[in-house]
Design an enzyme around this catalytic site. Structure first.
Site, PDB file in Angstrom:
ATOM      1  N   GLY A  99       0.865  -1.010   0.008  1.00  0.00           N
ATOM      2  CA  GLY A  99      -0.111   0.114  -0.188  1.00  0.00           C
ATOM      3  C   GLY A  99       0.931   1.260  -0.138  1.00  0.00           C
ATOM      4  CB  SER A 121       0.353   3.635  -4.911  1.00  0.00           C
ATOM      5  OG  SER A 121      -0.927   3.520  -4.102  1.00  0.00           O
ATOM      6  NE  ARG A 122      -3.172   7.244  -5.384  1.00  0.00           N
ATOM      7  CZ  ARG A 122      -3.586   6.182  -5.891  1.00  0.00           C
ATOM      8  NH1 ARG A 122      -4.236   5.234  -5.095  1.00  0.00           N
ATOM      9  NH2 ARG A 122      -3.213   5.920  -7.118  1.00  0.00           N
ATOM     10  N   GLY A 123       0.087   9.002  -0.670  1.00  0.00           N
ATOM     11  CA  GLY A 123      -0.146   9.402   0.503  1.00  0.00           C
ATOM     12  C   GLY A 123       0.693   8.709   1.678  1.00  0.00           C
ATOM     13  CB  ILE A 124       0.186   7.202   5.029  1.00  0.00           C
ATOM     14  CG1 ILE A 124      -0.758   8.544   5.737  1.00  0.00           C
ATOM     15  CG2 ILE A 124       0.986   6.523   6.166  1.00  0.00           C
ATOM     16  CD1 ILE A 124      -1.727   8.048   6.733  1.00  0.00           C
ATOM     17  CE  LYS A 167      -7.071  -4.039  -8.696  1.00  0.00           C
ATOM     18  NZ  LYS A 167      -8.485  -3.975  -8.137  1.00  0.00           N
ATOM     19  CE1 TYR A 171     -11.333   1.759   7.162  1.00  0.00           C
ATOM     20  CE2 TYR A 171     -11.767   2.844   9.318  1.00  0.00           C
ATOM     21  CZ  TYR A 171     -10.744   2.672   8.192  1.00  0.00           C
ATOM     22  OH  TYR A 171      -9.629   2.991   8.144  1.00  0.00           O
ATOM     23  CE  LYS A 209      -7.635   0.342   8.220  1.00  0.00           C
ATOM     24  NZ  LYS A 209      -6.258  -0.078   7.859  1.00  0.00           N
TER      25      LYS A 209
END
Length: 317
Positions: free
Chosen positions: A16, A18-21, A41, A176, A180
């Site tokens: 995970g 690809s972007r952000g955090i 992905k 959600y 989590k």
């Protein structure tokens, strides 16, 4: 920012990224000497992406562009595709990582699907997506890595993006929260396994933001209300907290469900968090409780007659 705290031969797999955090964690671990494998992905032709680097919270940011950013900054990175909903894809990612780098020292599981709504307003397909990407994807990744951790003498760290367990977290986002919190249960359970099995060089830790962090998710809010930026922090607080966790003794972090700000304050001695504010001079609102409940009970060490299903199954065969 923390620097030069990890030997260059250590390999971190960030799922995970690809972007952000996730992107920020990958970049900062690379700056600190880790060889990083960035997996998600989304992939792309990084050298055809213009302008470069892309907005880190946009779809133009992929593991391919993140790997290019790291390479151009002098770091080591490999970009791999993965669909965390597919165990075969997860196993292929792990096998390719081991083929290229020989081992994995750190797993950061940042992949996540999000939908905050009541059960009534959460379609089953959306619920199913969150369970498959969040707890199932984490479980699959750890399962695929365990044989390699064994081969490496049970010396590794696992960082999970999941929250402390407390009742207010469930409000308005039950579907959600189910996934989590399940991830946090995995952190607690595996930590007890490591301790009972005397795997003292293994640790699994969960991390969650005390204050909302600038990301693709929060970007949907700031686009309609730019003033919301005053309540956001930069993702560098997350990567700094993770670096501090990786450098802490296993006994300190194993099984810990930590908040980024609180861990940096209590274990890294950070007192000034102003540099993390997206809007200079602002004091972002804390979204997490000041104190979390203690999940232990008086009979914590009394397991009663513990059952091991693998042993029961073996006796029946």
């Amino acid at each position: 920012m923390v620097t030069n705290m990890a030997p260059s031969h250590k390999v971190a797999l960030i799922v995970g990224a690809s972007r952000g955090i996730g992107r920020q964690v990958a970049i900062d671990l690379a700056k600190n000497g880790y060889t990083v494998v960035v997996a998600a992905k989304s992939t792309s032709d990084a050298y055809a992406t213009k302008p470069f680097p892309p907005d880190p919270n946009s779809p133009q940011s992929t593991v391919s562009t993140v790997a290019r950013e790291i390479h151009e900054a002098g770091g080591q990175a490999t970009a791999l595709p993965v669909d965390t909903r597919d165990f075969e894809s997860v196993k292929k990612m792990v096998e390719e990582t081991i083929r290229i780098h020989g081992h994995v020292d750190v797993l950061v599981y940042n992949s996540g699907a999000i939908w905050w709504a009541s059960v009534e307003n959460t379609p089953f397909k959306r619920f199913q997506l969150m369970q498959r990407v969040n707890p199932e994807g984490l479980y699959a990744t750890i399962q695929a890595l365990l044989p390699h951790f064994r081969n490496n003498g049970w010396r590794a760290r696992i960082i999970v993006v999941s929250p402390p367990i407390y009742s207010r977290f469930f409000r308005g986002k039950t579907a959600y929260a189910m996934g989590k919190v399940g991830m946090s249960v995995l952190t607690k359970g595996m930590a007890m396994d490591f301790e009972r099995e005397k795997k003292h060089d293994m640790a699994i830790t969960s991390i969650w933001p005390a204050v909302s962090i600038e990301s693709a998710a929060t970007g949907t809010i700031t686009r309609t209300d730019p003033t919301a930026e005053r309540d956001l922090r930069k993702p560098t607080i997350y990567s700094d907290a993770i670096l501090a966790m990786l450098n802490a003794p296993t006994k300190v972090v194993n099984g810990l469900l930590a908040l980024d700000e609180d861990f940096l304050r209590e274990y890294a001695g950070v007192t000034d968090f102003s540099k993390y504010s997206v809007m200079p001079g602002s004091s972002p609102r804390r979204i997490m409780p000041a104190k979390m409940p203690d999940l232990t009970v008086a009979e914590q060490d009394d397991e009663g007659r513990r059952t091991d299903s693998t042993k029961l199954r073996a006796t029946k065969l």
